[in-house]
Structure formats: structure tokens, C-alpha cells
Scaffold this active site. Sequence first.
Site, short mmCIF file in Angstrom:
data_model
loop_
_atom_site.label_atom_id
_atom_site.label_comp_id
_atom_site.label_asym_id
_atom_site.label_seq_id
_atom_site.Cartn_x
_atom_site.Cartn_y
_atom_site.Cartn_z
N SER A 203 0.81 -1.14 0.09
CA SER A 203 -0.07 -0.05 0.02
C SER A 203 1.02 1.17 0.26
O SER A 203 1.68 1.42 -0.83
CB SER A 203 -0.78 -0.22 1.14
OG SER A 203 -2.17 0.73 0.98
N ASP A 311 -8.65 -5.48 -6.13
CA ASP A 311 -8.42 -4.56 -5.16
C ASP A 311 -9.37 -3.22 -5.46
O ASP A 311 -9.04 -2.38 -6.27
CB ASP A 311 -6.94 -4.25 -5.23
CG ASP A 311 -6.48 -3.24 -3.89
OD1 ASP A 311 -7.36 -2.47 -3.25
OD2 ASP A 311 -5.43 -3.23 -3.41
N HIS A 342 -7.43 -5.99 -1.27
CA HIS A 342 -6.30 -5.29 -0.67
C HIS A 342 -5.47 -6.20 0.32
O HIS A 342 -5.66 -5.75 1.33
CB HIS A 342 -6.46 -3.86 -0.39
CG HIS A 342 -5.45 -2.81 -0.19
ND1 HIS A 342 -4.55 -2.62 -1.10
CD2 HIS A 342 -4.98 -2.36 1.00
CE1 HIS A 342 -3.72 -1.76 -0.64
NE2 HIS A 342 -3.87 -1.47 0.53
#
Length: 631
Positions: A203, A311, A342
Site C-alpha cells: 500500500s 483491489d 487489498h
Amino acid sequence: MAVTGRPWRGGIAVLAATALAVLAASPQAVAADEPPTIVVSDGVTQPVFGYSDAIRERLFIDSTFDSDNDGLRDIIAFDVMRPKATADGLKVPVVMDASPYYTTLCRGNDSECKVDLDGDGLLDKWPLWYDNYFVPRGYAVILLDMVGTGNSTGCPTTNANQDNLSAKQAINWLNGRATARNAAGEVVKADWHNGKSGMIGKSYDGSLAMATAVTGVQGLTTIVPIGGPSEYYDYVRSNGVVTRGNSYVSYLANVVTNPERRDYCKPVRDALGAADGDEHGDYTAFWNERSYVKKVPKQSASVLLYHGINDDNVRADHMSKYWYALAENDIPRKLWISQEGHVDPFDSRRAVWVDTLHRWFDFWLQGVANGIMDEPRLDIERAADVWETHADWPIPGKVDTEVFLQPATSGAGGLGLVPTAKPATGRFQDSRTQSQNTMINNPGVVQPHRLAFLSEPLTAPLHISGTPTMQIRASADQTDTNFGVILVDYGTDERVAHRASGEGIITLDTQDCWGESSATDDACYRQTVKRVATADTELVTKGIMDAQNRQSIRVAVPLVPGESYNFSWPLLPEDYVFKPGHRIGVIVVASYPQYSSQADTTAANIAVNLKSSKIVLPVVGGTAAAHAAGL
């Protein structure tokens, strides 16, 4: 707790602990009268160095920037763990995870934070498993606090230059181009470093790895971005439409700032909110600073890229745009695409990921000839825990194939490989409240706020791989509107439940261990299994645009009511196989509230020229494969 001043300057209490902590020695498989060296067996480095006795340091570097505008250069803090043998001449590479999250949201599925239990200024608990696994195998691990977070000074700027350059400071230090000091102000040199470093992270951490690589900094050899934003405009915008509003950039800067510094950093956040352009959604210099794709030509570091194709946080176009740029610049690369949202690969395909990452770092950082770059470039999850390998992505043999919208005789329109023979118009009205489920469900029923188009049941599999594009000719009775499109698989199947809790995984109470442990930091993590569900439909991919940005995302040009224009916009990239018996659906809408934070307010009536409208699908095998599937 964050360091709010400069640790080695007057008026700041010096931490009582020495910057080096060597715990009780453990046996080491290196003879005392020989220079220490890594041990390679079965093509990988072996865990011959201790973990409990590893050297631990916290260091500080003067940066080249002043994010909080206090007239002083920010200080970047980072924690280092390296084998004890580095004090006896062992040269090791670095695995670095630069992050803004170590003291706020923390890291990994187990939500691990940096923890100093005894207050000596050194970490007792290290987040994630990289230290436990790689330090015993002859690596140093660095966990770096991004500017304005953890023990670094300054204020976060959400992927602006100050964030982006944070980790570069440590790479420069490792290679003798910057000065680091310990808490006592003593200069510390990286005389144990072998000159090669890798960065990894999920991320935000993944974006920092890309941000560092595209500076072209010497000494960064490879990066492993996991679900990271590569083009921050696309994280909060999509083709002129604001997908995350209410000054999201400022909001995230506040989230990652340590609570005791949030009031201090408010002026920086206010400046971010004033410059982000939420009021129009167009692309500006604000976003150019936060683009890594454009800067890939400066990059030399190889890339092992991982992304969940489903995602919906960091959407898959961050993967595809970066991947396409890597290919254009001939950067050595490999790609994993999973079916989850994610999710970290450590929680998706753990054993294979650890082995792959181990061999990747061994090859690029230790020089171990293990053949990993001779293997297929792509690993892709086709169904839950069912993986395939291919030579590249998009899958070789992909051809962009035009699939035309056909007028409806009753209910839904059709899809075909040739345009309709006669002029036909599809009409619908913008709805700011229509839900995604309403858009998708009951495609054969005429609804006033969408157009639905369905193929006949497929007679053979149809595989798409890459980025679809929607192309329509349409008019509206207002000066502005949005356009959205959803590609749907209508057919019952068991699939990864990526929109459910856990984004496709279920976290179990059981654990397994990956690496060595100490008295304060174990190498054990909760296991996961895939969450699957059987459903009649699957949202395959989607895309939106602001009609005023039809010429450019940089400039908005109002529509002339009643005048027809050509509109073209990409959907999110996909790699998907429609099965025989299933039907392909294309749903055209205007506002798309579950995709954008700012629904269009015009309530426009829209007319679509079907003869000139189509979706371009990246079909593996092209038109011949589409014909064979019954389109």
C-alpha cells in the site's frame, strides 16, 4: 513516541541507551578464524546467523527538505537490524520497508507496531516477518519512518516530494553519500553494507518503494511493491471524476501523523486541502508531483510487482500503468496477480511467496544464480488457490477486439462483433442514487437509469487480459454529466469473495512461523484461507469519466446541450475468463455513487448512438476467439 526535535542538538535529552545493542550471543555456523560469509545451499541463502544476537540500531539523517516549513531540514529516522557477523567483516545487502504507519495504523494482517518495551531507544518488537527471516540469512533489515511519522520530524505530505524522498536519504547513507548519527550525535557509517539494497512494502509502503526507485538513486537494486499507488491522481480521481473527496489527501496525512503532532502539522494539511482541486477533479501539477509512472524512465531497479486484481482500495490500474511503463523501459520485472482485494501475498499464498521473495532477493542482492529470471514473468490466480504461469502480462496473443452495442428488441440490447445495420438510439437518465446492485441486477428488464447489453450464452471460454476501453457517441441535455460502464459476468460460479469482509481471505486463530524469534519478537503469524462464495453474477471490471474531460483530464470543456460527442475511457484492467454458458453484460450509466464520492448533479437525459458505440475488449486470440465463443 515521535521525536519532535533534533536528537543530537542542544535542549534535547539524549537517549540513555547506546545506539548499538548486542544481545546474548548465539551459536553461528561460521568458523571464528575465517572471514564470515553467507552460506548458499539448494540455491538459496541459509539461516546461519543469529537473530537474538543481531545488532540493532536507531539512526537519524538530515534530509534535503523542510516539510513543516520551520526553517530546519527534516530528520529521517530508521531502525536497522543486521547480523552480528557484520561487526567482523561480513558485508550484507539491505531489505528496507519505508512506511508512514509504524506508530499509527501499524503493519500486516496482525497489525504489528514498532515497540520499544524497555525505553532504551531501540526496538524490541519489529513489525512484519522480514527481520526474522532475512537477518539470519545474511541480510540487514531497515524499517524507515517516513517524514512526519514515527521518530522522523516534519509533516507528512501524502506522496509529495518530501514523502517520496524520505527513503532515498537512507539509500544515500548506505552508499556513503549522506551522514547518519545515533541518538548521542555520533556519526555512524554503513561499512558493513555490500552496496545493494531492496525495498518492499504494501500500500503506502509500496508507493514509497516506487517513489524511491523512480528517482534513479544509485544503490537501490530492486523493489517489491505490493498493492501500492503508482499514480496518486488515480487513487482519488478517475478521468476527471473525484472518487475520494473531502480533501482525502489532507485526511490521510492526518491519519499517519502521530497524535501528539497533528495540531502542529495542521497548516501543512490545510495547504494540501487547498491545492488538491476537489472542486473540479482535473489533473494539475499537484498530481504530477505524485506520479511515479511518468518517472519510470529514470528507474534502473528491477521490480517484483504484486497486486490483487479485485483491489477496490488501490485499484488495479495502479498496477497496469506502472507495469506498462516498466515494459516500455525494459526494466527487469515479474508480476503476481491475485483474485483478492487489498491483501498481502504473505496472507494469500504464503509458502510460495516466501520462497519466491527469498530467491528474488538472493538473486538481486546476494548474486545467487538461482534462475528466477528465467522463469515465466507472470503468476496469476485464476480461481481460489488455482494459479497459472504465463510468459508475460497481458497474456501473449491478446488483441484489442471491438464488441458493438446492439439495440434492444425487448429488455436488454445485445453485443456483437459488427455494428448494428440501422441507426439506433439508447436513452436513459442520470440517477445520483442508483445503487451498483440496481445497475447490475435484472439486465433483461428495462430501467430508466441505465442501458443494459447482453451477449448470447457463450459456446466457448472467452479470455480477456489487459485494459478494456469504452467508446460511445452520445449527447446530453445539460452542459455536464458523468459516464460509467460495468462489465459483468452473468453466470453462476464459485468465486473469491473479494467484496466481503477480509477482501477475499479469512484470518484463522492458528499460526505458522517464518524465521527466527527472540524473547520479545516471534516469527509467527496467523494463517489464512480463501473466502469463497457462489453467486449468479460477477462484476468483472468498471470505469468512469467526467464528460467535460473528454479531451483531457487536465482541461474541462462544457458540453453543448443536444450536441453529440465521442467519449472514450478505460475500464480497470482485468484478466478474466468468461466460461461457456455464461453471458457477457455491458451496463452503461451516468453517475456511479459506489465508485465516485461526488455524483453528478445535473440529472442529464442522455442519448447514445448505438451504431457508433462499442466496448473494446483485450481478447486473448482476438476476433477469432470471440467468434468461437459465440459473439
